[in-house]
Structure formats: C-alpha cells, structure tokens
Scaffold this active site. Sequence first.
Site, mmCIF file in Angstrom:
data_model
loop_
_atom_site.group_PDB
_atom_site.id
_atom_site.type_symbol
_atom_site.label_atom_id
_atom_site.label_comp_id
_atom_site.label_asym_id
_atom_site.label_seq_id
_atom_site.Cartn_x
_atom_site.Cartn_y
_atom_site.Cartn_z
ATOM 1 C CG HIS A 21 -6.296 -2.549 4.026
ATOM 2 N ND1 HIS A 21 -5.999 -1.630 3.057
ATOM 3 C CD2 HIS A 21 -5.136 -2.763 4.685
ATOM 4 C CE1 HIS A 21 -4.730 -1.282 3.137
ATOM 5 N NE2 HIS A 21 -4.174 -1.967 4.124
ATOM 6 C CD GLU A 55 4.705 2.043 14.314
ATOM 7 O OE1 GLU A 55 5.266 1.993 13.192
ATOM 8 O OE2 GLU A 55 3.471 1.988 14.460
ATOM 9 C CG ASP A 112 1.539 2.210 11.701
ATOM 10 O OD1 ASP A 112 1.564 2.979 12.678
ATOM 11 O OD2 ASP A 112 2.301 1.238 11.591
#
Length: 554
Positions: A126, A299, A187
């Site tokens: 990632h 957030e 997240d």
Amino acid sequence: MIKLLKPSASFVSSNRKMRLPPISLLKEKNILFIRGSMILFLICVTIQIHFSISSIPSSLETLPVEGHFNYDEVSHAAKDFGNRYQHHPVAVLHPKSVSDIAITIKHIWQMGPRSQLKVAARGHGHSLQGQAQAHRGIVINMESLKGPEMQVYTGNFPYVDVSGGELWINILNESLKYGLAPRSWTDYLHLTVGGTLSNAGISGQAFRHGPQISNVRQLEVVTGKGKVVNCSEEQNGELFHSVLGGLGQFGIITRARIILEPAPAMVKWIRVLYADFSTFARDQENLISAEENTFDYIEGFVIINRTGLLNNWRSSFNPQDPVQASKFNSDGRTLYCLELAKYSNLEETSALNQDIKNLLSHLSYIPSTLFLSEVTYLEFLDRVHVSEVKLRSKGLWEIPHPWLNLFIPKSKIHNFAGEVFGNILTETSNGPILIYPVNKSKWNNRTSVIIPEEDIFYLVAILTSAFPSSTGSDGLEHILTQNKRILEFCETAKLGVKQYLPYYTTQEEWRTHFGQQWEAFLQRKISYDPLAILAPGQRIFSKSNTLLMKAVGM
C-alpha cells in the site's frame, strides 16, 4: 678539407616516406583510440554488472532458508497502491520464519559495501511512491511470514502478539472474539502491522490514544546486520524507538505486541456540515481538548464544489430533521464535514443518546445537516473496505494515487486552508480530503516520526485518484501540479509543515525534513544499518553514501 656529400636520390625518397603524418591525422587516430577504449570499458562494465546480477541468485540459493526465493515471478513486487513507480527486484523472498529474513540480510551484510544488493520489506503493497520496492534487490514478502499463531492475552493489561506481516483487519476479528480490540487505528485496515508501525498509523482516535506507534509494548526486529533483537521501552529502548516511525531504515518489524482495550459493541456515527472554516476548526479543537466526556472518534473532511451531497448520504445515514435537510442546498460552496463517533454497548443506549445530545449542543454546525447512523464496531472500523469493493468492481482501485499527506501546526492551519481550499483546490477532488487535529502530547517524542513542534497540529490528507488517460482536472499531471503548488506555498509561507508518509529524492531534502533530528537519525542508521541495506525505496541513503562510509571507516 671536408667535403659535403649530397644525399642520394634514393635517400631523399626514403626520408620523405618517413616524414611524420599531418597533425589532423594524429588527432583522428587519437579520437578513434579513445572511442575504442571507451567502448571496451563499457563492454567490460556491462559484463561485470551482468555477471554480478546473474551471480546473485546462485549465492542466494545456497542459503539455508525454510521458505523460498522466487526469481521469475517478481513483477508484483514492483507495484504498489500508488501505481506510479515500478522498480523490479532480482528476487522475492517468501519467508516461513524470522530466521529466513535474518539469514538473508546477514548474507548481504557479509558481502560488504562492494555489493549493491539491498532489501525491502513489502506488506500489503500500500505504499504510494515505491517505498517498498528494491530495484535489482530483494523484496521480502512479509505476508508469507509464518510464526507463532496470533495470541490474545486477557487480563488487567491485555495485548495481542502478532506477526509483522499480519493485517490489522485480522487482528480486529481475532481480538473481538475476546471482547477486546486495539485502541488506535488507520482508516483502512487492510494494511500490515509492520507497514503502519514503520510510519505512524493515524486515524480519528489519535487525538485520545495517539498513533499506532504509541500503542506498542514490544517489537521483534531484524536489523540491517541480520541480528534478531527483541526490544521495548525497557529493553533495547533505542532500537525500539528508532524503528517506530523509522520508515524501515533501521530494521524489519517481524513481530509486535499491541495494546488492547475492551471493545464496544455499537457505534453512533454522525456527520454534520459547516460553511465556515474557522467555526469548523474551533469546534474540532475544542472537542479534542476536552479532558472529560467527548466523542471517541473525531475527523473532518473538505467538500469542494459538490452538489447533492446529503442525498448521497441518505443510503447510510438518517437526517435528524428530514424536512430541513431536504431544503439544504450547498450551491457549490466549499463545505467542511465534521465526522464523529461515540462507542457504546447495547445496554447504554439511553445514556448514550443524552451524551451525544449534550455534546452536539456545544457545536456550531448547520442545523439541517445533522445525519446519524448506528453500526457495529466492526462495520465502522472497516468502513473504507466497502468503498474499496465498489471501486474494484468498476476498475477504479488500481489506478494512480498521487496522495499528499501533511502535518500542519495549529497556528498555521487558517493560512493553509485559505490558500489551498480557496485558490489551489477549486474543483471537486476525485477522492476525500481529510483534515483533523491531534494532540502532540499523545505522541512519543523518542520515536523517529517527524511532527510539528506545536501542542496541536492537523493532519491534512489529500487522497486523490487519477485517471491514467485523462488530461483534465482528474488526470495525473494536473494533480501532481496541484500537489507541487501546495508544497511550494507551504515553503514560501513558512508554515512549518512536515510531510506524513514523506517522499523526497535528495538527501538534502531529507535533511531539511528531519531538521534538528537529522543527526540522531543518521546515528541510528550507522548503529543498525550502516551499509544502507534496508528500505532503499525511501531514497534516504545509498550504499555509496559518503556520510555512512566515513562513519563506519570504509
């Protein structure tokens, strides 16, 4: 009397033949000689490089590893989520044990500085800009690492022991069986433990619990010398703190002990909108600074030039005032969404609702934009995966992701927002733009991660996707130009910004990034990976780096 004899005709003729050639002819011959020498030199170098590369697999094949090296199927290790860089390794190691990793790195360490072979640990792939790639080196597939099964320990101070190649979603599923869960998240949960701990690991819980690197008790690490070391705050503390947020520069995390806490059953998930950035920022800062009752997750994100927003939410969220919500019109304004969550167990519903009502009463959002949803804890934490599945079905997951992640001091966030959201990012972004504050007091300043000096700083994450064939505002070049403008503005305006998941191409830029911490970072490199074997994709050090060579006496 001496007579002068005239040379004979034959002698004169012979002498003319021996006369030196013209200067132009000499130059031409010299040029041809030099060219020939250069070609010969290049051929020799090419042969040497080819021989060196071709000899690498044979030297690796002699290593007594339980897993295996793959020399043919390596193309997957030259790709990542960023989809912008492709650096092919000569081999991929699929380790079965920590010993496999240690043996491989120690072998390269013993080859010395003349070998250019380097190693990158790759988790779920990632990374954004080739950080987990190793050009003509070895990539270690951390997801292949086998070891003791994941162990959850209950009691007064619960924790879980996991492999560095384990995914956070698997840790969540396993720990929930015991009514427990880690305290701090990212997240997106389909990332490996080693990957996020090498950076920081941050989400909406960070204001309270700090990043993931602040929630680790112990690590097992393989250093750049091939040593397997157990470390913690108390034992080998310097290595422990070096590796956390260390961008893979000091060791490969092969095992971690993660702090757990009792897991809630349900989550009240809330979204509200603001039209004014100052009000939005003030409410966020007040919420994260509350010493007693507040939300468990905080957030925010920016919505630029997007219409029909509330209608898009209705499939997952219920408007608390349907009549007023139906009349809301964004008019293409830039809006700011505050996303909140309050955790609970099933028997706490009545008290929870009152708590939420009290907390919301102190906020200055647009009243008609209060939307609420109730989901399980697992559904809430794994919410991004739902979007991933949708994007994959449309072929929109494996496209370039030129993301830009920044830490911005609280005192400069209004300057940043005014220029970036007012002048640079003026069109709808093909991806979320996150913006939320965190408390520096929850970050351990002994780790390697670099953050602003102020007590409160913001994460701004511009998570844009680019369409490869597009030349418009959703094209790669346009987005990269925007990113460059943002960084140039931050530098010109002297905002004191630090990149999260940083990317630089020169060591001078890295020195600027680390600032006063550069010398400490360099000393840690000298201690744990002096030949610069590890994480070459970060582009911080090379094996020919003069600073390192001098430091280790080479």
